[in-house]
Design an enzyme around this catalytic site. Structure first.
Site, PDB file in Angstrom:
ATOM      1  N   ASN A 147       0.844  -1.192   0.000  1.00  0.00           N
ATOM      2  CA  ASN A 147       0.000   0.000   0.000  1.00  0.00           C
ATOM      3  C   ASN A 147       0.874   1.234   0.000  1.00  0.00           C
ATOM      4  OD1 ASN A 147      -0.323   1.859   2.584  1.00  0.00           O
ATOM      5  ND2 ASN A 147       0.146  -0.191   3.354  1.00  0.00           N
ATOM      6  N   ILE A 155      -0.745   4.459   0.803  1.00  0.00           N
ATOM      7  CA  ILE A 155      -1.818   5.406   1.137  1.00  0.00           C
ATOM      8  C   ILE A 155      -1.225   6.800   1.375  1.00  0.00           C
ATOM      9  CG2 ILE A 155      -3.797   5.857   2.662  1.00  0.00           C
ATOM     10  CD1 ILE A 155      -3.849   3.059   1.227  1.00  0.00           C
ATOM     11  N   GLY A 156      -0.126   6.860   2.105  1.00  0.00           N
ATOM     12  CA  GLY A 156       0.494   8.160   2.345  1.00  0.00           C
ATOM     13  C   GLY A 156      -0.156   8.943   3.479  1.00  0.00           C
ATOM     14  N   LEU A 157      -0.619   8.209   4.491  1.00  0.00           N
ATOM     15  CA  LEU A 157      -1.163   8.848   5.702  1.00  0.00           C
ATOM     16  C   LEU A 157      -2.266   9.860   5.431  1.00  0.00           C
ATOM     17  CD1 LEU A 157       2.030   9.402   7.913  1.00  0.00           C
ATOM     18  CD2 LEU A 157       0.537   7.407   7.761  1.00  0.00           C
ATOM     19  N   ASN A 178      -2.705   7.114  17.281  1.00  0.00           N
ATOM     20  CA  ASN A 178      -1.434   6.992  16.562  1.00  0.00           C
ATOM     21  C   ASN A 178      -1.170   8.305  15.834  1.00  0.00           C
ATOM     22  OD1 ASN A 178       0.112   6.519  14.012  1.00  0.00           O
ATOM     23  ND2 ASN A 178       0.238   4.418  14.752  1.00  0.00           N
ATOM     24  N   CYS A 196       6.962   7.320   9.084  1.00  0.00           N
ATOM     25  CA  CYS A 196       6.052   8.008   8.182  1.00  0.00           C
ATOM     26  C   CYS A 196       6.801   8.653   7.019  1.00  0.00           C
ATOM     27  CB  CYS A 196       5.269   9.074   8.937  1.00  0.00           C
ATOM     28  SG  CYS A 196       6.282  10.464   9.408  1.00  0.00           S
ATOM     29  N   ASN A 231       5.937  -2.007  11.447  1.00  0.00           N
ATOM     30  CA  ASN A 231       5.200  -1.315  10.396  1.00  0.00           C
ATOM     31  C   ASN A 231       5.503  -2.069   9.096  1.00  0.00           C
ATOM     32  OD1 ASN A 231       3.843   0.685   8.818  1.00  0.00           O
ATOM     33  ND2 ASN A 231       4.310   2.193  10.395  1.00  0.00           N
ATOM     34  N   GLY A 233      -3.687  -6.260  11.291  1.00  0.00           N
ATOM     35  CA  GLY A 233      -3.866  -5.260  10.241  1.00  0.00           C
ATOM     36  C   GLY A 233      -4.613  -5.799   9.041  1.00  0.00           C
TER      37      GLY A 233
HETATM   38  C1  LIG Z   1      -3.714  -0.037   4.119  1.00  0.00           C
HETATM   39  C2  LIG Z   1      -2.794   0.114   5.281  1.00  0.00           C
HETATM   40  C3  LIG Z   1      -2.709   1.340   5.931  1.00  0.00           C
HETATM   41  C4  LIG Z   1      -1.851   1.510   7.006  1.00  0.00           C
HETATM   42  N1  LIG Z   1      -1.823   2.711   7.642  1.00  0.00           N
HETATM   43  C5  LIG Z   1      -1.020   2.868   8.739  1.00  0.00           C
HETATM   44  C6  LIG Z   1      -1.031   4.083   9.464  1.00  0.00           C
HETATM   45  O1  LIG Z   1      -1.758   5.025   9.155  1.00  0.00           O
HETATM   46  N2  LIG Z   1      -0.214   4.193  10.550  1.00  0.00           N
HETATM   47  C7  LIG Z   1       0.584   3.170  10.960  1.00  0.00           C
HETATM   48  O2  LIG Z   1       1.283   3.322  11.956  1.00  0.00           O
HETATM   49  N3  LIG Z   1       0.606   1.997  10.290  1.00  0.00           N
HETATM   50  C8  LIG Z   1      -0.176   1.825   9.198  1.00  0.00           C
HETATM   51  N4  LIG Z   1      -0.178   0.621   8.529  1.00  0.00           N
HETATM   52  C9  LIG Z   1       0.681  -0.474   9.002  1.00  0.00           C
HETATM   53  C10 LIG Z   1      -0.091  -1.434   9.910  1.00  0.00           C
HETATM   54  O3  LIG Z   1      -0.527  -0.799  11.081  1.00  0.00           O
HETATM   55  C11 LIG Z   1       0.771  -2.652  10.282  1.00  0.00           C
HETATM   56  O4  LIG Z   1       1.898  -2.202  11.016  1.00  0.00           O
HETATM   57  C12 LIG Z   1       1.267  -3.418   9.081  1.00  0.00           C
HETATM   58  O5  LIG Z   1       0.270  -3.465   8.107  1.00  0.00           O
HETATM   59  C13 LIG Z   1       1.687  -4.840   9.410  1.00  0.00           C
HETATM   60  O6  LIG Z   1       0.622  -5.597   9.947  1.00  0.00           O
HETATM   61  P1  LIG Z   1      -0.303  -6.586   9.062  1.00  0.00           P
HETATM   62  O7  LIG Z   1       0.626  -7.480   8.305  1.00  0.00           O
HETATM   63  O8  LIG Z   1      -1.146  -7.301  10.063  1.00  0.00           O
HETATM   64  O9  LIG Z   1      -1.096  -5.739   8.155  1.00  0.00           O
HETATM   65  C14 LIG Z   1      -1.041   0.429   7.446  1.00  0.00           C
HETATM   66  C15 LIG Z   1      -1.127  -0.792   6.785  1.00  0.00           C
HETATM   67  C16 LIG Z   1      -1.995  -0.968   5.722  1.00  0.00           C
HETATM   68  C17 LIG Z   1      -2.062  -2.307   5.056  1.00  0.00           C
END
Ligand SMILES: Cc1cc2nc3c(=O)[nH]c(=O)nc-3n(C[C@H](O)[C@H](O)[C@H](O)COP(=O)(O)O)c2cc1C
Ligand SMILES: Cc1cc2nc3c(=O)[nH]c(=O)nc-3n(C[C@H](O)[C@H](O)[C@H](O)COP(=O)(O)OP(=O)(O)OC[C@H]3O[C@@H](n4cnc5c(N)ncnc54)[C@H](O)[C@@H]3O)c2cc1C
Ligand code: FES
Lengths: 304, 282
Positions: free
Chosen positions: A70, A72-74, A100, A131, A193, A266
Site C-alpha cells: 500500500n 496510502i500516504g497517511l 497513533n 512516516c 510497520n 492489520g
Molecule cells: C492499508 C494500510 C494502511 C496503514 N496505515 C497505517 C497508518 O496510518 N499508521 C501506521 O502506523 N501503520 C499503518 N499501517 C501499518 C499497519 O498498522 C501494520 O503495522 C502493518 O500493516 C503490518 O501488519 P499486518 O501485516 O497485520 O497488516 C497500514 C497498513 C496498511 C495495510
C-alpha cells in the site's frame, strides 16, 4: 476452566491482548457495523497528523504473493477533525483508546502530544516514526536511532500518557533503535510497520503503485516480524506489541512466544472483519488446550 | 452493510469464461441499489487473497441477488469453480448507487463488455419506474453479446456495436454514441466499462450538456472505506471508490495524472507534498 487474557500494557489495562493495527481499522466506525468492537483489547486509530493530508496519488494498493503493498500516504483529516468526529465515536465503546500520530518535525510530534494530553478519554499515544515526507532529509525518524531517540524524547516531554513507539522494520539493527527509544522514555514498543516493497506490471512496464514503492503487509512479513519481536524482547524490558501478518490465533501465539505482550491485527481485517474476535476466542481455546490459565504464561517462552 | 454466508442457488456459464451466480440473501436483495457492489471472499486454498468486488447484477426480489463476472485471474478463477449449494462469504451491499431525480424521463445506459453487470439492475429499476431508456451496448463480436437480449426486452430501443462489425454498428460504443446522441437526447447517461471508454463518453456528455454517471473500477482492500486504498482523483480531492463511489458524476472526475496536476494548480485541495512523497509506508 476460564483463562485470563487480560494484560497491562504499561498502564493501559486491556481485557485481552488483541487490537487493530493503525490504519487498517479507521476509527472503528465502518467495522462497528460488522463486528463487536467491545470485545477488543484496545482501539487504535489511523495515524493522525497536525494538518490534514491528502495522501498519495493512486493506484495505492497492489496484492502480491502472501500480502499486499500500500502507498496510502497517511491520508487523514488532521487532529482537530479527529477530536471532533472520530474520538467521540471511539469513546462510545468500553475499550481503551490509543491514538497513533505522525509529524513532519519534532515540534509537530510534540504539539500533537500536548493536544492529546489535553483531551479526556485517551489511554495511550502511539508514535508512528516510519512516516513518509518528513523534514530530516527524507530519512524516516524510525530509521536512525538518534532521530528515533529525539522524537521519543520530544513526545515524552509533552505527554503523561503511556507512550508506545512504533518501529519500522526497514533497518539493519532493530534492537539498537529499540534501545534508543526505550532510553528516551518509551513505555512500550510496537513492531513492525510495513516493509518497503515494489511491484511492476509486466504488460505496461509501469509500477503497480502510483507512488512507485509501497509498504508490504500481510503473511509475507510475519516471519520477519516474529524475528524482530524476539530480538527486541532480548534487548529491552518494556512491553512489545507484535504486528505483522497475524491472521489467526496461532499466528498471535507465535508473537507471544517471541516476547510480545499484545498483538495488533492489520491486513487480515480486510479479508475477514471477524479476525480479531476469532483470535480472542482462539487464544482462550489454545490456553485451555495447553493447560495454561493466564496469557502471561506463554509470553517470551520460546525455547531457544 | 452486512457480512453473510450466502448459499449459491444458481450458476451458469453465460459465455466462455463469464459466469452468473445466484446467491441467497433476503437482506441484500431488499437493500441493494443499482450500482452498488458486494465484496466477495473467493474460495481458494493457496493462502492469502483479498476480497474481490463485484457489482450487483440483478436481484430476485426479497430473496436473492446475482453477480456476473469474467475470469481474469486467481480470484475469479476460484469463484468460477464454486458449486451450487456452496456458500460464499460476502460483505454488502456496498458503495453508492446510480442516482436519478424523481421526475427523470429518459436515460441512456452505455455498457462495454462486462459493464453490463451493474446496468442490468439499473435497467430493471428504470422499467419499474416507467422511465424511458435506451441501452447502448458495445461488444467485441457477435458471439459475445452479454445480456443483449435482456436489455432489448427492457429498453425502448437498443443500440449495439461490435468491434468487428458482426452485429449492429461496426466500431466502438463511443463511435455509436457520437453518431446517435443528438437523436436520442437523453436527460442522463449511465455508463460502465473500461476507463478509456468512460472518459470519452464523459467528453461527449459534456459537449451535449447531458449529465453523466459512471461506475469506476479500482483495486480494493477493505471495500468499506477504511483503508483509503481505492482513491479516485476528483475535483473535490481524493474520493474512495468503495464508499463515495463506485458511481461518480463525470463532472467531478479528474481522469488522468495530467488532469490531476491541473486540478492541483486550480487548488482542488490536494497537497503537493503528496506527489513528492518517496517513502510511503502508509
Ligand atoms: C492499508 C494500510 C494502511 C496503514 N496505515 C497505517 C497508518 O496510518 N499508521 C501506521 O502506523 N501503520 C499503518 N499501517 C501499518 C499497519 O498498522 C501494520 O503495522 C502493518 O500493516 C503490518 O501488519 P499486518 O501485516 O497485520 O497488516 C497500514 C497498513 C496498511 C495495510
Ligand atoms: C466496484 C467494482 C465492481 C466490479 N464489478 C465487476 C463485475 O460485476 N463483474 C466482473 O467481472 N468484474 C467486476 N469488477 C472487477 C473485478 O473485481 C476484477 O475483475 C477482479 O477483482 C479480478 O480478480 P482476479 O483475482 O480474478 O484477478 P487478478 O489476479 O487480481 O488480476 C488478473 C488480471 O486482471 C487485471 N484486473 C484485475 N482487476 C481488474 C479490473 N478491475 N479491471 C481491469 N483489469 C483488472 C489485473 O490487472 C491482472 O492483469 C468490479 C470491480 C469493482 C471495483
Ligand atoms: S477499499 Fe478500502 S477504502 Fe476503499
Amino acid at each position: 476452566m476460564s483463562v485470563n487474557l487480560s494484560v497491562n500494557l504499561s498502564g493501559i489495562k486491556m481485557k485481552n491482548p488483541v487490537m487493530p493495527a493503525s490504519g487498517t481499522f479507521g476509527a472503528g466506525r465502518e467495522y462497528s457495523e460488522l463486528m463487536d468492537i467491545n470485545r477488543l483489547g484496545a482501539l487504535v486509530a489511523k495515524t493522525v497528523t497536525l494538518k490534514p493530508r491528502d495522501g498519495n496519488i493512486p493506484p495505492r494498493l497492489c496484492e502480491v504473493s502472501s500480502g499486499m503493498l500500500n502507498s496510502i500516504g497517511l491520508q487523514n483529516e488532521g487532529i482537530d477533525h479527529f477530536f471532533k468526529h472520530d474520538l467521540p465515536f471511539m469513546k462510545e465503546f468500553d475499550v481503551p483508546i490509543i491514538i497513533n500520530i505522525a509529524g513532519n518535525s519534532l515540534e509537530e510530534y510534540a504539539q500533537l502530544c500536548r493536544e492529546i494530553d489535553r483531551v479526556e478519554g485517551v489511554s495511550g499515544i502511539e508514535l508512528n516514526i516510519s512516516c513518509p515526507n518528513i523534514k530530516a532529509g527524507g530519512i524516516a525518524f524510525g530509521a536512525s536511532s538518534k532521530l528515533a531517540e529525539q522524537v521519543t524524547a520530544a513526545a515524552r516531554y509533552n505527554t503523561q500518557l503511556p507512550l508506545i513507539v512504533k518501529l519500522t522494520p526497514n533497518v539493519y539493527n532493530i534492537s539498537k533503535i529499540a534501545r534508543a527509544v526505550t532510553s528516551a522514555g518509551a513505555d512500550a514498543i510496537s513492531l513492525i510497520n510495513t516493509m518497503v516493497g515494489m511491484s511492476i506490471d509486466t504488460n505496461t512496464f509501469k509500477p503497480n503503485l502510483g507512488n512507485i514503492t509501497g509498504g508490504l503487509s500481510g503473511p509475507a512479513i510475519k516471519p520477519i516480524a516474529v524475528r524482530m519481536v524476539w530480538e527486541v524482547a532480548q534487548s529491552v524490558k518494556i512491553p512489545i506489541i507484535g504486528i505483522g501478518g497475524i491472521s489467526n490465533a496461532l499466528d498471535a501465539v507465535e508473537f507471544f512466544l517471541a516476547g510480545a505482550t499484545a498483538v495488533a491485527v492489520g491486513t487480515a481485517n480486510f479479508i475477514n472483519p471477524q479476525t480479531m474476535t476469532d483470535i480472542i476466542s482462539g487464544l482462550e481455546a489454545y490456553l485451555v488446550e495447553k493447560g495454561f490459565t493466564d496469557i502471561s504464561q506463554i509470553i517470551g517462552k520460546v525455547k531457544t | 452493510m452486512l457480512q453473510i454466508k450466502a448459499d449459491i442457488i444458481g450458476k451458469e456459464e453465460v459465455m466462455p469464461g463469464v459466469f452468473n451466480l445466484i446467491l441467497v440473501s433476503p437482506e441484500i436483495s431488499r437493500n441493494a441499489r443499482p450500482g452498488q457492489f458486494v465484496h466477495v471472499l473467493c474460495p481458494t486454498d493457496d493462502g492469502f487473497m483479498l476480497r474481490r468486488p463485484f457489482s450487483i447484477h440483478r436481484v430476485v426480489p426479497g430473496r436473492a441477488f446475482e453477480i456476473l463476472f469474467q475470469v481474469m485471474g486467481k480470484g475469479t478463477e476460484a469463484l468460477s469453480r464454486v458449486k451450487i449449494h456452496d456458500t460464499l462469504d460476502i460483505i454488502g451491499p456496498l458503495g453508492t448507487g446510480f442516482k436519478y431525480s424523481e421526475d427523470i424521463r429518459s436515460a441512456l445506459l452505455i455498457a462495454g463488455g462486462l459493464g453490463t453487470a451493474p446496468l442490468l439492475f439499473l435497467a430493471e429499476e428504470l422499467v419499474e419506474r416507467q422511465v424511458l431508456f435506451y441501452p447502448m451496448l458495445g461488444y467485441k463480436t457477435k458471439t459475445q453479446m452479454l445480456r443483449y437480449i435482456d436489455f432489448k426486452r427492457l429498453g425502448k430501443k437498443t443500440y449495439a456495436a461490435t468491434e468487428d462489425g458482426s452485429f449492429g454498428h461496426e466500431g466502438t460504443v463511443v463511435d455509436l454514441l457520437n453518431r446517435t446522441v443528438h437523436n436520442i437526447r437523453p436527460e442522463i447517461i449511465y455508463a460502465c466499462g473500461p476507463v478509456g471508454m468512460l472518459k470519452k463518453i464523459s467528453e461527449t456528455a459534456d459537449e451535449f450538456g447531458i449529465e453523466c454517471q459512471v461506475s469506476l473500477e479500482t483495486k480494493m482492500a477493505c471495500g468499506i472505506g477504511v483503508c483509503l486504498g481505492c482513491a479516485c482523483v476528483t475535483k473535490q480531492g481524493y474520493k474512495m471508490a468503495c464508499k463515495d463511489g463506485p458511481v461518480f458524476n463525470t463532472r467531478d472526475i479528474l481522469w488522468g495524472a495530467e488532469d490531476y496536476e491541473k486540478g492541483l494548480a486550480n487548488g482542488c485541495g490536494c497537497d503537493n507534498q503528496a506527489l513528492s512523497d518517496t517513502d510511503s509506508a502508509g
